[in-house]
Design a protein around this motif. Structure first.
Motif, PDB file in Angstrom:
ATOM      1  N   LEU A 114       7.151  -8.177 -35.582  1.00 38.39           N
ATOM      2  CA  LEU A 114       8.115  -9.276 -35.523  1.00 38.39           C
ATOM      3  C   LEU A 114       9.344  -8.921 -36.345  1.00 38.39           C
ATOM      4  O   LEU A 114       9.306  -8.010 -37.166  1.00 38.39           O
ATOM      5  CB  LEU A 114       7.513 -10.549 -36.138  1.00 38.39           C
ATOM      6  N   THR A 115      10.395  -9.693 -36.175  1.00 37.59           N
ATOM      7  CA  THR A 115      11.522  -9.596 -37.095  1.00 37.59           C
ATOM      8  C   THR A 115      11.282 -10.613 -38.207  1.00 37.59           C
ATOM      9  O   THR A 115      10.620 -11.631 -37.974  1.00 37.59           O
ATOM     10  CB  THR A 115      12.853  -9.910 -36.397  1.00 37.59           C
ATOM     11  N   PRO A 116      11.801 -10.357 -39.400  1.00 37.29           N
ATOM     12  CA  PRO A 116      11.632 -11.350 -40.466  1.00 37.29           C
ATOM     13  C   PRO A 116      12.199 -12.712 -40.080  1.00 37.29           C
ATOM     14  O   PRO A 116      11.625 -13.749 -40.419  1.00 37.29           O
ATOM     15  CB  PRO A 116      12.398 -10.747 -41.647  1.00 37.29           C
ATOM     16  N   GLN A 117      13.306 -12.724 -39.319  1.00 39.58           N
ATOM     17  CA  GLN A 117      13.904 -13.992 -38.913  1.00 39.58           C
ATOM     18  C   GLN A 117      12.942 -14.791 -38.044  1.00 39.58           C
ATOM     19  O   GLN A 117      12.851 -16.013 -38.159  1.00 39.58           O
ATOM     20  CB  GLN A 117      15.212 -13.757 -38.130  1.00 39.58           C
ATOM     21  N   GLN A 118      12.214 -14.094 -37.170  1.00 38.87           N
ATOM     22  CA  GLN A 118      11.266 -14.796 -36.309  1.00 38.87           C
ATOM     23  C   GLN A 118      10.138 -15.401 -37.139  1.00 38.87           C
ATOM     24  O   GLN A 118       9.758 -16.554 -36.929  1.00 38.87           O
ATOM     25  CB  GLN A 118      10.702 -13.823 -35.280  1.00 38.87           C
ATOM     26  N   ARG A 125       9.251 -22.200 -40.824  1.00 41.12           N
ATOM     27  CA  ARG A 125      10.031 -23.441 -40.835  1.00 41.12           C
ATOM     28  C   ARG A 125       9.421 -24.455 -39.855  1.00 41.12           C
ATOM     29  O   ARG A 125       9.265 -25.627 -40.173  1.00 41.12           O
ATOM     30  CB  ARG A 125      11.479 -23.142 -40.474  1.00 41.12           C
ATOM     31  N   GLN A 126       9.040 -24.001 -38.657  1.00 39.97           N
ATOM     32  CA  GLN A 126       8.414 -24.883 -37.672  1.00 39.97           C
ATOM     33  C   GLN A 126       7.109 -25.458 -38.217  1.00 39.97           C
ATOM     34  O   GLN A 126       6.809 -26.640 -38.012  1.00 39.97           O
ATOM     35  CB  GLN A 126       8.132 -24.126 -36.379  1.00 39.97           C
ATOM     36  N   VAL A 141       7.673 -11.281 -46.805  1.00 42.15           N
ATOM     37  CA  VAL A 141       7.678 -11.733 -45.418  1.00 42.15           C
ATOM     38  C   VAL A 141       8.085 -10.601 -44.487  1.00 42.15           C
ATOM     39  O   VAL A 141       7.508 -10.434 -43.406  1.00 42.15           O
ATOM     40  CB  VAL A 141       8.606 -12.962 -45.248  1.00 42.15           C
ATOM     41  N   SER A 142       9.039  -9.786 -44.907  1.00 40.72           N
ATOM     42  CA  SER A 142       9.496  -8.698 -44.038  1.00 40.72           C
ATOM     43  C   SER A 142       8.382  -7.690 -43.753  1.00 40.72           C
ATOM     44  O   SER A 142       8.265  -7.182 -42.640  1.00 40.72           O
ATOM     45  CB  SER A 142      10.712  -8.001 -44.637  1.00 40.72           C
ATOM     46  N   SER A 143       7.537  -7.412 -44.737  1.00 40.32           N
ATOM     47  CA  SER A 143       6.455  -6.452 -44.499  1.00 40.32           C
ATOM     48  C   SER A 143       5.380  -7.054 -43.592  1.00 40.32           C
ATOM     49  O   SER A 143       4.819  -6.358 -42.749  1.00 40.32           O
ATOM     50  CB  SER A 143       5.847  -5.971 -45.815  1.00 40.32           C
ATOM     51  N   ILE A 144       5.089  -8.349 -43.748  1.00 41.09           N
ATOM     52  CA  ILE A 144       4.126  -9.019 -42.860  1.00 41.09           C
ATOM     53  C   ILE A 144       4.676  -9.028 -41.441  1.00 41.09           C
ATOM     54  O   ILE A 144       3.958  -8.753 -40.477  1.00 41.09           O
ATOM     55  CB  ILE A 144       3.846 -10.463 -43.325  1.00 41.09           C
ATOM     56  N   ALA A 145       5.968  -9.336 -41.296  1.00 35.44           N
ATOM     57  CA  ALA A 145       6.589  -9.368 -39.971  1.00 35.44           C
ATOM     58  C   ALA A 145       6.521  -7.990 -39.326  1.00 35.44           C
ATOM     59  O   ALA A 145       6.145  -7.859 -38.153  1.00 35.44           O
ATOM     60  CB  ALA A 145       8.034  -9.837 -40.088  1.00 35.44           C
TER      61      ALA A 145
END
Length: 149
Positions: A58-62, A68-69, A49-53
């Motif tokens: 984006l940030t991984p948290q975003q 989650r949404q 996910v971090s590399s896609i972000a």
């Protein structure tokens, strides 16, 4: 000592990475379609996910928040269709008046720990055990109703 003075370092380290942000400094707005594409990519690609972000700025948290949404939106759609959080399901039932002379036999009641629903349509008897999903039950009832008609 001020905030700008170095803290006990004999040799200052060179700056390894420097990011310069340009522009108005406002939040970016993402369309729902673009968010959905990025979330789908994060599930499908097999990359972290971090590399896609990072690839999309984006940030991984975003990205985790968007994922989650998306999961909650899918769960809400499932709930609005009759699937609750307690795994209870409901199927639509149409009650028609019985034809005279077509008396269906009634099975004797059984007492057991698990409750089973028995549905009789014409000569067909369907027993629905606990945990049966609504889609499967609806498909079976449609098939039996077509055969009975």
């Amino acid at each position: 000592m001020s905030d700008t003075e170095p803290l006990h370092k004999s040799k200052p380290e060179p700056v390894r990475r420097l990011e310069v942000f340009t522009g108005a400094g406002r939040r970016r707005t993402w369309t729902a379609e673009r968010k959905a594409e990025i979330v789908a990519e994060s599930y499908e690609s097999g990359e972290k996910v971090s590399s896609i972000a990072r690839m999309h700025g984006l940030t991984p948290q975003q990205l985790f928040g968007w994922r989650r949404q998306a999961r909650r939106a899918v769960a809400r759609r499932g709930t609005s269709e009759g699937v609750g959080e307690s795994n209870s399901t409901f199927a639509p039932v149409i009650v028609e008046t019985a034809q005279l002379g077509a008396e269906a036999p009634v099975a004797p009641a059984r007492l057991s720990g698990l409750s089973t629903i028995e549905i009789v349509i014409g000569s067909a008897s369907i027993r629905v055990p606990p945990g049966t999903d609504a889609a499967t039950l609806a498909m079976v009832l449609r098939a039996v109703k077509v055969k009975a008609a």
